[in-house]
Motif scaffolding. Structure first.
Motif, PDB file in Angstrom:
ATOM      1  N   LEU A   1      -0.984   5.597  17.365  1.00 58.25           N
ATOM      2  CA  LEU A   1      -1.845   6.779  17.257  1.00 58.25           C
ATOM      3  C   LEU A   1      -3.263   6.450  17.713  1.00 58.25           C
ATOM      4  O   LEU A   1      -3.932   7.264  18.369  1.00 58.25           O
TER       5      LEU A   1
ATOM      6  N   PRO B   1       6.635   5.004   1.076  1.00 58.45           N
ATOM      7  CA  PRO B   1       7.207   5.974   0.119  1.00 58.45           C
ATOM      8  C   PRO B   1       8.696   6.245   0.254  1.00 58.45           C
ATOM      9  O   PRO B   1       9.394   6.263  -0.766  1.00 58.45           O
ATOM     10  N   PRO B   2       9.239   6.382   1.454  1.00 57.28           N
ATOM     11  CA  PRO B   2      10.690   6.638   1.509  1.00 57.28           C
ATOM     12  C   PRO B   2      11.485   5.481   0.929  1.00 57.28           C
ATOM     13  O   PRO B   2      12.533   5.679   0.299  1.00 57.28           O
TER      14      PRO B   2
ATOM     15  N   GLU C   1      -5.145   2.486  12.954  1.00 55.72           N
ATOM     16  CA  GLU C   1      -5.580   3.292  14.090  1.00 55.72           C
ATOM     17  C   GLU C   1      -6.752   2.643  14.813  1.00 55.72           C
ATOM     18  O   GLU C   1      -6.815   2.629  16.049  1.00 55.72           O
TER      19      GLU C   1
ATOM     20  N   ARG D   1      -6.819   9.717  25.015  1.00 56.31           N
ATOM     21  CA  ARG D   1      -7.361  11.072  25.091  1.00 56.31           C
ATOM     22  C   ARG D   1      -8.869  11.005  25.370  1.00 56.31           C
ATOM     23  O   ARG D   1      -9.379  11.685  26.248  1.00 56.31           O
TER      24      ARG D   1
ATOM     25  N   ASP E   1       0.843  -1.198   0.000  1.00 59.84           N
ATOM     26  CA  ASP E   1       0.000   0.000   0.000  1.00 59.84           C
ATOM     27  C   ASP E   1       0.874   1.242   0.000  1.00 59.84           C
ATOM     28  O   ASP E   1       1.389   1.646   1.031  1.00 59.84           O
ATOM     29  N   ILE E   2       1.011   1.857  -1.174  1.00 62.56           N
ATOM     30  CA  ILE E   2       1.888   3.024  -1.260  1.00 62.56           C
ATOM     31  C   ILE E   2       1.402   4.154  -0.377  1.00 62.56           C
ATOM     32  O   ILE E   2       2.183   5.014   0.006  1.00 62.56           O
ATOM     33  N   ALA E   3       0.106   4.186  -0.118  1.00 60.75           N
ATOM     34  CA  ALA E   3      -0.418   5.299   0.666  1.00 60.75           C
ATOM     35  C   ALA E   3      -0.049   5.151   2.140  1.00 60.75           C
ATOM     36  O   ALA E   3      -0.175   6.085   2.917  1.00 60.75           O
TER      37      ALA E   3
ATOM     38  N   ALA F   1       3.531  11.364  10.911  1.00 61.67           N
ATOM     39  CA  ALA F   1       2.504  11.685  11.906  1.00 61.67           C
ATOM     40  C   ALA F   1       3.048  11.558  13.324  1.00 61.67           C
ATOM     41  O   ALA F   1       2.590  12.253  14.241  1.00 61.67           O
TER      42      ALA F   1
ATOM     43  N   ARG G   1       5.739  12.598  14.489  1.00 63.81           N
ATOM     44  CA  ARG G   1       6.321  13.874  14.899  1.00 63.81           C
ATOM     45  C   ARG G   1       5.247  14.904  15.204  1.00 63.81           C
ATOM     46  O   ARG G   1       5.448  15.809  15.999  1.00 63.81           O
ATOM     47  N   HIS G   2       4.106  14.781  14.551  1.00 62.25           N
ATOM     48  CA  HIS G   2       3.133  15.856  14.622  1.00 62.25           C
ATOM     49  C   HIS G   2       2.043  15.663  15.658  1.00 62.25           C
ATOM     50  O   HIS G   2       1.368  16.603  16.023  1.00 62.25           O
ATOM     51  N   THR G   3       1.849  14.444  16.067  1.00 59.15           N
ATOM     52  CA  THR G   3       0.797  14.228  17.050  1.00 59.15           C
ATOM     53  C   THR G   3       1.259  14.789  18.387  1.00 59.15           C
ATOM     54  O   THR G   3       2.455  15.023  18.602  1.00 59.15           O
ATOM     55  N   ARG G   4       0.305  15.085  19.282  1.00 55.71           N
ATOM     56  CA  ARG G   4       0.688  15.589  20.620  1.00 55.71           C
ATOM     57  C   ARG G   4       0.124  14.677  21.665  1.00 55.71           C
ATOM     58  O   ARG G   4      -1.066  14.387  21.614  1.00 55.71           O
TER      59      ARG G   4
END
Lengths: 327, 327
Positions: B243, B76-77, B216, B250, B69-71, B270, B272-275
Motif C-alpha cells: 500500500l 484478528p482472523p 506503509e 500515485r 499486534d492485534i490491531a 485494505a 480489496r479496497h484500495t484502487r
DNA sequence: GAGTTTGTTGCAAACGTTTGCAGTCTCATC
DNA sequence: GATGAGACTGCAAACGTTTGCAACAAACTC
C-alpha cells in the motif's frame, strides 16, 4: 514442576505464610527476612499460582473482553488498548468472540464469570433483561450501549454525525440519505437522532432508508434506495456500508463525490485506502477500551463515561452537484 | 455466592465426591443417582469452579494466544479462529499483545504459563534460544516461524510467491524487485527463497531491496530503490508495504499497473479496497489458528503443520510496459 | 455357601494460596 | 522488675475441586 511457596519456604527456612506475606503484606514481615525471601524467590523463579490465589482471595487477576467479531476492524484497537491497560494493572485478559450471536454471548459471560474479576461487553447483542441478569453474576462494563444503572462507556457518535451533516449542508447538500443498520444498535439510534437535530439546525432534509445489514453487501443493497430518495449525500451506518455504497456507485458510473457524497462511521483502515478515501466519523476505540478497564478495576461503581467522536474529512465528500432544476 | 459442589451435595443428600464424579467420571456413579444429581446441579445453576479444578488436576482449561499486534489486520482472523476452535473444545482463551517487543513477549509467556494448558505464539520476536527456554515451562505452538523440535504451524508463502513470479513472468516482466522486511522474519526468508527459485524457472531477474520496516512508511521509502533497480514489478514484504508503494507511485504519477505492477502478501481487507485493488498472496490465517489449537490440545507432540497459500489476482498487476529499448 | 468380583458410595488428603489467631520475643514504661 | 505494647512469625483452617483408597452390598462362581 513449578516452584511453589512451599519450596521457597523450605529452602529459606521459614514458614509458607511468611513467604506469602513477603509478597502480599510486606509490612508484616521483618525487612531483613523479607529481602532474603524475595531474593530467594527471585532466584528460584517463583511465580505465585494465580488459580490457588483466586481460590482463597476470590480475586482472580483476570478480565474478559466479549466482542461480537474480532475480525471486524472496529474491535481490535479496543481490545488492544484494553489488554494493554489491564497489563499495566497486572491483569490478564480473556477474549471471547460471539460471532454476533446473543446466545453465544450469554454463554460466554456465564462460563467466564467464575474466572474473572469482571467483563467488558462490547456492543452486546443480548436483550437488556438478560444483560441485567448477567450483571448480577459478575461485574460488567458495557461499551457502546446504554443500560441505566450499569457502568457504560459510550462513544458519542452524535458529535461526529452532527459535524458531518453540518459539513454537507455547507457544501450545499439539501437531501441527505441516512442508511440505518440493525434496529437494536444504540449507535445507530443516536446517529439518527443527531442527524435529525443537526438537519433542523442547518437546513437539509434527512431521508432515512433501511435497515440494511451492517456490511458491504448491505451498503450495495442500499444504493438503490439512496438514489430513489433523491439524495446527493449519504450517511452510512458504518464504514463497511459506506464501502458497499462506493462500490455500487462505481459499478453504476456515479462519480463520488461529483454526483454523490459518502460519509462512513468508524474510521477503519480501509477508509483510508479506498479511492476516493472515505470521509468518516472516527471513534475513540482505544480510549474506550482503556476507560472500560479502568471502570472495571477502579470499582468506580455505575459511572458512565462518554467519549467524543470527530469527523475525518477525506475525498468522498464534495460540493453538491448543481441540479438541473436549478440550472 | 456461587453454587458449589458442596451445595449440590448437601441438597442432593450425597457426598461431594459423588457429585464431582457425576460430572467428571459419569461411569462411576449409579445412573439413577447421576441423573438426579445432574438435574439438581442444573436447577441450581452449578458451574464448576475452574480455578479449583485446575488446582487439583493441573489442567486449567485455558489457552493463550500471544501476538505482536492485534490491531494489525493479519492477526484478528487467526485469533478468531483459534478462539472458536478452543470454545468447541471447552477452553477459554487469553490474549496477549506484545506491541512487537520481545521482552514483553517473554514476560507475557512467563506470567501466563501458570494459568494455561498451552500457548500459541504467533510470529514470535524473541530469539530462538529464549523461546526454547520458554517451551520448557509451558507447552508452546509456534505459528509462522520454524523452530526445530517444537510444534509449528507454517504458512507456506512460497507457493503464493512462486505463483506471483510466474504470473508476472507470464505478463512479460523481466525485472522484479523484492522489498524485504525485518531480517528475522521467517516468512520473509522463505518468500525470498521461493521468488529466487521461481525466477530461475521462469526467467525474470529478482532484485532484492531493503530491508524496510513492514509498514506503509516502509513501502513509501522503498519506492526509490525499486525504481532504481529498473523493476517493472514489485513483490512487497506484505500488504502494508504494498500500500505504501501504491501511494508513492500515485504521488509520483507512476501508473499502476501501467508502468509498475505491485504484489502484496497477506490479503488484508485494505487490499480489496484500495484502487487499483491489490494483487496479493492470501494466507490461510483461520486455518492456522485452528491448527495451532488442535496441535496444542491434541497433544500431537512436535508435529509441524504446513499450510498452503494462494495468489489472489486483482487490479494492481498487468502486462509489462513495452520498453523503449525493445521498440 | 464360602469366596470373589463388580458396582456404588463415602472418606480424606492433596493441589497452592491467604489470613485470623495465637505464640514468642524485645523493648519501653512506670 | 512486673506489665503492656508492638513486631514478627508460625499454626491451621479455608477456598472448591479431584481422586486413591476403603467400605459395603449385591451378584456371580464353583
Amino acid at each position: 514442576m513449578a516452584v511453589t511457596l512451599k519450596d521457597v519456604a523450605r529452602i529459606g527456612g521459614v514458614h509458607v505464610s511468611t513467604v506469602s506475606r513477603a509478597f502480599s503484606a510486606p509490612h508484616l514481615v521483618n525487612p531483613a527476612t523479607r529481602e532474603r525471601v524475595l531474593a530467594l524467590a527471585r532466584d528460584l523463579g517463583y511465580r505465585p499460582n494465580r488459580a490457588a490465589r483466586a481460590l482463597s482471595t476470590r480475586r482472580t487477576g483476570n478480565l474478559g473482553v466479549v466482542v461480537a467479531d474480532i475480525a471486524n476492524p472496529f474491535f481490535p484497537p479496543l481490545v488492544k488498548a484494553a489488554q494493554e491497560r489491564a497489563r499495566e494493572r497486572d491483569h490478564h485478559v480473556f477474549i471471547a468472540d460471539t460471532d454476533e450471536q446473543a446466545d453465544v454471548e450469554e454463554e460466554a459471560v456465564r462460563s467466564l464469570a467464575g474466572q474473572v474479576d469482571g467483563l467488558v461487553l462490547v456492543s452486546p447483542r443480548a436483550p437488556e433483561q438478560r444483560i441485567r441478569e448477567l450483571a448480577a453474576q459478575v461485574p460488567l462494563v458495557i461499551v457502546n450501549r446504554r443500560l441505566r444503572g450499569l457502568p457504560c462507556v459510550l462513544m458519542d457518535v452524535g458529535r461526529g454525525v452532527g459535524g458531518a451533516v453540518a459539513l454537507l449542508a455547507g457544501l450545499g447538500h439539501r437531501d441527505i440519505a441516512l442508511v440505518s443498520g440493525p434496529a437494536a444498535s444504540w449507535t445507530g439510534r443516536s446517529a439518527a437522532r443527531a442527524a435529525a437535530s443537526a438537519a433542523r439546525e442547518h437546513g437539509p432534509r434527512v431521508h432515512r432508508v433501511g435497515p440494511y445489514p451492517p456490511t458491504e453487501e448491505g451498503g450495495a443493497a442500499a444504493f438503490g434506495a439512496v438514489a430513489a430518495v433523491g439524495a446527493t449525500a449519504v450517511l452510512a451506518h458504518n464504514d463497511l456500508v459506506a464501502l458497499g455504497l462506493l462500490a455500487a456507485a462505481r459499478d453504476r458510473g456515479v462519480p463520488v463525490p461529483g454526483r454523490l457524497s459518502v460519509v462512513g462511521v468508524d474510521d477503519t483502515p480501509a477508509a483510508r485506502h479506498t479511492r476516493p478515501a472515505l470521509t468518516t466519523v472516527a471513534m475513540p476505540t482505544g480510549d474506550a477500551g482503556r476507560a472500560a478497564v479502568d471502570l472495571l478495576l477502579g470499582g468506580a461503581g455505575a459511572g458512565t463515561v462518554t467519549l467524543g467522536t470527530r469527523l475525518v474529512e477525506r475525498g468522498s465528500t464534495g460540493p453538491a452537484p448543481s441540479r438541473p432544476a436549478q440550472a
